[in-house]
Write an enzyme that holds these catalytic residues in place. Sequence first.
Site, short mmCIF file in Angstrom:
data_model
loop_
_atom_site.label_atom_id
_atom_site.label_comp_id
_atom_site.label_asym_id
_atom_site.label_seq_id
_atom_site.Cartn_x
_atom_site.Cartn_y
_atom_site.Cartn_z
N ARG A 75 48.56 62.40 41.70
CA ARG A 75 48.75 63.71 42.31
C ARG A 75 47.67 64.03 43.32
O ARG A 75 47.91 64.62 44.36
CB ARG A 75 48.74 64.81 41.24
CG ARG A 75 49.96 64.81 40.38
CD ARG A 75 49.73 65.63 39.15
NE ARG A 75 48.64 65.07 38.37
CZ ARG A 75 48.32 65.43 37.14
NH1 ARG A 75 49.00 66.39 36.55
NH2 ARG A 75 47.33 64.86 36.49
N SER B 292 51.17 68.86 32.64
CA SER B 292 51.69 69.29 31.33
C SER B 292 50.72 70.28 30.70
O SER B 292 51.13 71.25 30.07
CB SER B 292 51.86 68.08 30.40
OG SER B 292 52.76 67.17 30.95
N HIS C 228 57.06 64.64 36.72
CA HIS C 228 57.40 63.33 36.13
C HIS C 228 58.78 62.87 36.65
O HIS C 228 58.96 61.69 36.99
CB HIS C 228 57.47 63.41 34.60
CG HIS C 228 56.16 63.69 33.92
ND1 HIS C 228 55.95 64.79 33.12
CD2 HIS C 228 54.99 63.00 33.92
CE1 HIS C 228 54.71 64.76 32.64
NE2 HIS C 228 54.10 63.69 33.13
N LYS D 129 45.92 61.93 17.90
CA LYS D 129 45.86 63.02 18.87
C LYS D 129 46.83 64.14 18.46
O LYS D 129 47.88 63.86 17.89
CB LYS D 129 46.24 62.46 20.26
CG LYS D 129 45.57 63.20 21.39
CD LYS D 129 45.83 62.55 22.71
CE LYS D 129 45.93 63.63 23.77
NZ LYS D 129 46.31 63.13 25.07
O1 PNS Z 1 50.27 61.03 30.15
P1 PNS Z 1 48.94 60.39 29.95
O2 PNS Z 1 48.28 60.99 28.72
O3 PNS Z 1 48.08 60.45 31.16
O4 PNS Z 1 49.18 58.83 29.64
C1 PNS Z 1 48.12 57.97 29.28
C2 PNS Z 1 48.66 56.59 28.84
C3 PNS Z 1 49.73 56.73 27.77
C4 PNS Z 1 49.24 55.87 30.03
C5 PNS Z 1 47.43 55.78 28.30
O5 PNS Z 1 46.71 56.57 27.40
C6 PNS Z 1 47.80 54.47 27.62
O6 PNS Z 1 48.27 53.56 28.26
N1 PNS Z 1 47.64 54.41 26.28
C7 PNS Z 1 47.99 53.26 25.47
C8 PNS Z 1 46.78 52.55 24.88
C9 PNS Z 1 46.22 51.52 25.83
O7 PNS Z 1 46.86 50.58 26.22
N2 PNS Z 1 44.96 51.77 26.25
C10 PNS Z 1 44.28 50.95 27.22
C11 PNS Z 1 44.69 51.41 28.62
S1 PNS Z 1 43.54 50.94 29.78
#
Ligand code: PNS
Length: 160
Positions: free
Chosen positions: A92, A130, A19, A43
């Site tokens: 990645r 992670s 990150h 979650k």
């Molecule tokens: O580290 P991660 O878990 O891969 O991150 C995922 C994240 C936080 C980027 C994604 O889950 C997100 O944007 N969540 C917020 C809810 C939202 O906007 N959902 C629609 C996205 S298409």
Amino acid sequence: MANRIAVYPGSYDPLTKGHIDIIKRGLKMFDKIIVAVLKNPSKTYLFNIEERLDMLNEIFKDHKEIEVDCFEGLLVDYLKKKGATIIVRGLRAISDFDIEFQMALMNRNIDKEIETVFLVPSVCYSFLSSRLVKEIYELGGEIKSMVPSTVDKKLKERFK
Ligand code: PNS
């Protein structure tokens, strides 16, 4: 040139050096990066939101160009609130592509002003996640070189 702000959203459970690598690369393009931690009450995380924010604040305390924040709900709404239109995400490997492509298009579908910029980390972090970090610490291993010392300490405490 206008102040370019980008949002780098994620779970950061926990933050890894992968990150940090993406943030450093992003700062070559943007004046400020907001590291936005998703607050998702449905979650289960290893570290709660306060712990994740504390770690990030500690790690980036000397970097004015990095803001640490959290958000709930839709990412595009959070960007609007922050006056940002750019999302940074790391890619990645090809396995990341499907879901990232889907999210980028969905976010743009909700708000046509939003652009997603994908950055590729150094190859030494291309296999890092992670999830694997947590698994290795939980099983008694450690990979100090893959996480900042603040995170290494917290993981050791959590699994001792
Ligand atoms: O580290 P991660 O878990 O891969 O991150 C995922 C994240 C936080 C980027 C994604 O889950 C997100 O944007 N969540 C917020 C809810 C939202 O906007 N959902 C629609 C996205 S298409």
